[in-house]
Scaffold this motif. Structure first.
Motif, PDB file in Angstrom:
ATOM      1  N   MET A   1       0.879  -1.014   0.068  1.00  0.00           N
ATOM      2  CA  MET A   1      -0.057  -0.542  -0.190  1.00  0.00           C
ATOM      3  C   MET A   1       1.317   0.750  -0.331  1.00  0.00           C
ATOM      4  SD  MET A   1      -3.013   0.468   2.785  1.00  0.00           S
ATOM      5  CE  MET A   1      -1.893  -0.084   3.950  1.00  0.00           C
ATOM      6  N   THR A   2       0.652   1.966  -0.460  1.00  0.00           N
ATOM      7  CA  THR A   2       1.472   3.511  -0.839  1.00  0.00           C
ATOM      8  C   THR A   2       0.348   4.219  -0.483  1.00  0.00           C
ATOM      9  OG1 THR A   2       2.415   3.008  -2.748  1.00  0.00           O
ATOM     10  CG2 THR A   2       2.498   4.567  -2.170  1.00  0.00           C
ATOM     11  N   SER A   3       0.892   5.356  -0.009  1.00  0.00           N
ATOM     12  CA  SER A   3       0.426   6.636   1.043  1.00  0.00           C
ATOM     13  C   SER A   3       0.960   7.899   0.041  1.00  0.00           C
ATOM     14  CB  SER A   3       0.374   6.805   2.284  1.00  0.00           C
ATOM     15  OG  SER A   3       0.013   5.908   2.902  1.00  0.00           O
ATOM     16  N   GLN A   4       0.654   8.833  -0.689  1.00  0.00           N
ATOM     17  CA  GLN A   4       0.799   9.797  -0.843  1.00  0.00           C
ATOM     18  C   GLN A   4       0.733  11.304  -0.516  1.00  0.00           C
ATOM     19  OE1 GLN A   4      -0.543   9.159  -4.363  1.00  0.00           O
ATOM     20  NE2 GLN A   4       1.257   8.058  -5.000  1.00  0.00           N
ATOM     21  N   ILE A   5       0.874  11.748   0.245  1.00  0.00           N
ATOM     22  CA  ILE A   5       0.393  13.259   1.280  1.00  0.00           C
ATOM     23  C   ILE A   5       1.021  14.192   0.083  1.00  0.00           C
ATOM     24  CG2 ILE A   5       1.024  14.525   3.277  1.00  0.00           C
ATOM     25  CD1 ILE A   5       2.076  11.523   4.383  1.00  0.00           C
ATOM     26  N   ALA A   6      -0.003  14.968  -0.327  1.00  0.00           N
ATOM     27  CA  ALA A   6       0.049  16.145  -0.525  1.00  0.00           C
ATOM     28  C   ALA A   6      -0.698  17.326   0.081  1.00  0.00           C
ATOM     29  CB  ALA A   6      -1.202  15.699  -2.125  1.00  0.00           C
ATOM     30  N   PRO A   7      -0.222  18.407   0.339  1.00  0.00           N
ATOM     31  CA  PRO A   7      -0.842  19.322   1.210  1.00  0.00           C
ATOM     32  C   PRO A   7      -1.731  20.197   0.066  1.00  0.00           C
ATOM     33  CG  PRO A   7       1.788  19.058   1.753  1.00  0.00           C
ATOM     34  CD  PRO A   7       1.675  18.672   0.386  1.00  0.00           C
ATOM     35  N   SER A   8      -2.707  20.503   0.969  1.00  0.00           N
ATOM     36  CA  SER A   8      -3.332  21.662   0.841  1.00  0.00           C
ATOM     37  C   SER A   8      -3.622  22.818   0.910  1.00  0.00           C
ATOM     38  CB  SER A   8      -4.843  21.262   0.780  1.00  0.00           C
ATOM     39  OG  SER A   8      -5.797  21.650   0.412  1.00  0.00           O
ATOM     40  N   THR A   9      -3.784  24.488  -0.418  1.00  0.00           N
ATOM     41  CA  THR A   9      -3.617  25.449   0.618  1.00  0.00           C
ATOM     42  C   THR A   9      -4.603  25.797   0.655  1.00  0.00           C
ATOM     43  OG1 THR A   9      -3.695  26.139  -1.877  1.00  0.00           O
ATOM     44  CG2 THR A   9      -1.973  25.687  -0.983  1.00  0.00           C
ATOM     45  N   ARG A  10      -5.990  25.358   1.110  1.00  0.00           N
ATOM     46  CA  ARG A  10      -6.927  25.289   1.368  1.00  0.00           C
ATOM     47  C   ARG A  10      -7.747  26.325   3.118  1.00  0.00           C
ATOM     48  NH1 ARG A  10      -7.021  22.168  -2.467  1.00  0.00           N
ATOM     49  NH2 ARG A  10      -8.384  21.733  -2.930  1.00  0.00           N
ATOM     50  N   SER A  11      -7.607  27.500   3.080  1.00  0.00           N
ATOM     51  CA  SER A  11      -7.529  28.077   4.209  1.00  0.00           C
ATOM     52  C   SER A  11      -8.661  27.444   5.078  1.00  0.00           C
ATOM     53  CB  SER A  11      -8.330  29.764   4.590  1.00  0.00           C
ATOM     54  OG  SER A  11      -9.459  29.371   3.349  1.00  0.00           O
ATOM     55  N   LYS A  12      -8.792  27.840   6.620  1.00  0.00           N
ATOM     56  CA  LYS A  12      -9.494  27.014   7.890  1.00  0.00           C
ATOM     57  C   LYS A  12      -9.968  25.758   8.059  1.00  0.00           C
ATOM     58  CE  LYS A  12     -11.926  31.625   7.927  1.00  0.00           C
ATOM     59  NZ  LYS A  12     -14.066  31.834   8.319  1.00  0.00           N
ATOM     60  N   GLN A  24      -3.107  16.196   2.794  1.00  0.00           N
ATOM     61  CA  GLN A  24      -4.400  15.303   2.469  1.00  0.00           C
ATOM     62  C   GLN A  24      -3.810  13.639   2.129  1.00  0.00           C
ATOM     63  OE1 GLN A  24      -7.403  16.032   0.150  1.00  0.00           O
ATOM     64  NE2 GLN A  24      -7.068  17.532   2.046  1.00  0.00           N
ATOM     65  N   VAL A  25      -4.490  13.147   2.761  1.00  0.00           N
ATOM     66  CA  VAL A  25      -3.954  11.118   2.660  1.00  0.00           C
ATOM     67  C   VAL A  25      -3.876  10.310   1.634  1.00  0.00           C
ATOM     68  CG1 VAL A  25      -2.887   9.561   3.771  1.00  0.00           C
ATOM     69  CG2 VAL A  25      -3.167  11.365   5.400  1.00  0.00           C
ATOM     70  N   VAL A  26      -3.137   9.857   1.088  1.00  0.00           N
ATOM     71  CA  VAL A  26      -4.531   9.082  -0.159  1.00  0.00           C
ATOM     72  C   VAL A  26      -3.225   8.043  -0.342  1.00  0.00           C
ATOM     73  CG1 VAL A  26      -4.339   9.326  -2.677  1.00  0.00           C
ATOM     74  CG2 VAL A  26      -4.165  11.596  -1.137  1.00  0.00           C
ATOM     75  N   VAL A  27      -4.406   6.798  -0.592  1.00  0.00           N
ATOM     76  CA  VAL A  27      -3.884   5.700  -0.584  1.00  0.00           C
ATOM     77  C   VAL A  27      -4.180   5.020  -1.989  1.00  0.00           C
ATOM     78  CG1 VAL A  27      -4.025   2.897   0.240  1.00  0.00           C
ATOM     79  CG2 VAL A  27      -4.313   5.034   2.062  1.00  0.00           C
ATOM     80  N   ARG A  28      -2.832   4.759  -2.846  1.00  0.00           N
ATOM     81  CA  ARG A  28      -3.406   3.384  -3.670  1.00  0.00           C
ATOM     82  C   ARG A  28      -3.151   2.322  -3.942  1.00  0.00           C
ATOM     83  NH1 ARG A  28      -0.701   3.792  -9.793  1.00  0.00           N
ATOM     84  NH2 ARG A  28      -2.111   2.918 -10.299  1.00  0.00           N
ATOM     85  N   ILE A  29      -3.607   0.779  -4.084  1.00  0.00           N
ATOM     86  CA  ILE A  29      -3.600  -0.148  -4.059  1.00  0.00           C
ATOM     87  C   ILE A  29      -2.427  -0.358  -5.064  1.00  0.00           C
ATOM     88  CG2 ILE A  29      -4.494  -3.092  -3.127  1.00  0.00           C
ATOM     89  CD1 ILE A  29      -4.492  -0.349  -1.043  1.00  0.00           C
ATOM     90  N   ARG A  30      -1.545  -0.838  -4.614  1.00  0.00           N
ATOM     91  CA  ARG A  30      -0.900  -1.725  -6.786  1.00  0.00           C
ATOM     92  C   ARG A  30      -1.138  -3.389  -6.706  1.00  0.00           C
ATOM     93  NH1 ARG A  30       1.505  -6.317  -5.688  1.00  0.00           N
ATOM     94  NH2 ARG A  30       3.533  -6.027  -3.383  1.00  0.00           N
ATOM     95  N   PRO A  31      -1.161  -2.681  -8.366  1.00  0.00           N
ATOM     96  CA  PRO A  31      -1.547  -4.640  -8.495  1.00  0.00           C
ATOM     97  C   PRO A  31      -0.787  -5.718  -8.267  1.00  0.00           C
ATOM     98  CG  PRO A  31      -0.878  -3.022 -10.309  1.00  0.00           C
ATOM     99  CD  PRO A  31      -0.732  -2.396  -8.831  1.00  0.00           C
TER     100      PRO A  31
END
Length: 131
Positions: A1-12, A24-31
Motif C-alpha cells: 500500500m502506498t500513501s501519497q501525502i499532498a498538502p493543500s492550500t485551503r484555509s480554515k 491530504q492522505v491518499v492511498v493507492r493499492i498496487r496491482p
C-alpha cells in the motif's frame, strides 16, 4: 500500500472536511506483481472509492479480523496512473505555480508500490509514473 501525502492550500482546516485539511492522505493499492500471481496469493486489502476507505483482512485462529481505515482519497489496483495524477498531484502543481510550498511523498514498506506509482513503466505511456 502506498500513501501519497499532498498538502493543500485551503484555509480554515476542518478535520471533517477532506478538501480543507492542510495535509491530504491518499492511498493507492498496487496491482499484484507476477510473483504474487504465480503463487496464487490471496488479496487481503479491499478498497472503497465511494467512502474512501481501505479494509485489511487478517485471518487469525479460525476467525477473521477486519480493520478499516479512511483517507482523503483511495485508488484501487485498477486505477490508472493518469487518474492518480489528475486527482492527487495536479492540484499540488497548481499550488506550486501560485507560489505555495508543497510536497508529494510516497511512503510504504518494501514492495508496497511506491516505485509503481512514482516511476511506473517508462516504456509504456499509459503506465508512466507520476514524476
Amino acid at each position: 500500500m502506498t500513501s501519497q501525502i499532498a498538502p493543500s492550500t485551503r484555509s480554515k482546516p476542518d478535520l471533517h472536511d477532506d478538501d480543507s485539511s492542510p495535509v491530504q492522505v491518499v492511498v493507492r493499492i498496487r496491482p499484484m506483481n507476477e510473483a504474487e500471481k504465480r503463487k496464487s496469493s490471496k488479496v487481503v486489502v479491499t478498497t472503497s472509492t465511494l467512502d474512501k476507505s481501505v479494509t485489511v483482512s487478517n485471518k487469525k485462529s479460525g476467525g477473521s479480523i477486519h480493520s478499516t481505515f479512511k483517507f482523503n482519497n483511495v485508488f484501487t489496483a485498477l486505477s490508472k496512473q493518469e487518474d492518480v495524477f489528475e486527482e492527487s498531484v495536479k492540484p499540488v502543481i497548481s499550488d506550486v505555480l501560485k507560489g505555495f510550498e508543497t510536497s508529494v511523498l510516497a511512503h510504504g514498506s518494501s514492495g508496497s508500490g511506491k516505485t509503481h506509482t512514482m516511476l511506473g513503466n517508462m516504456n509504456d505511456i499509459e503506465k508512466m509514473g507520476l514524476i
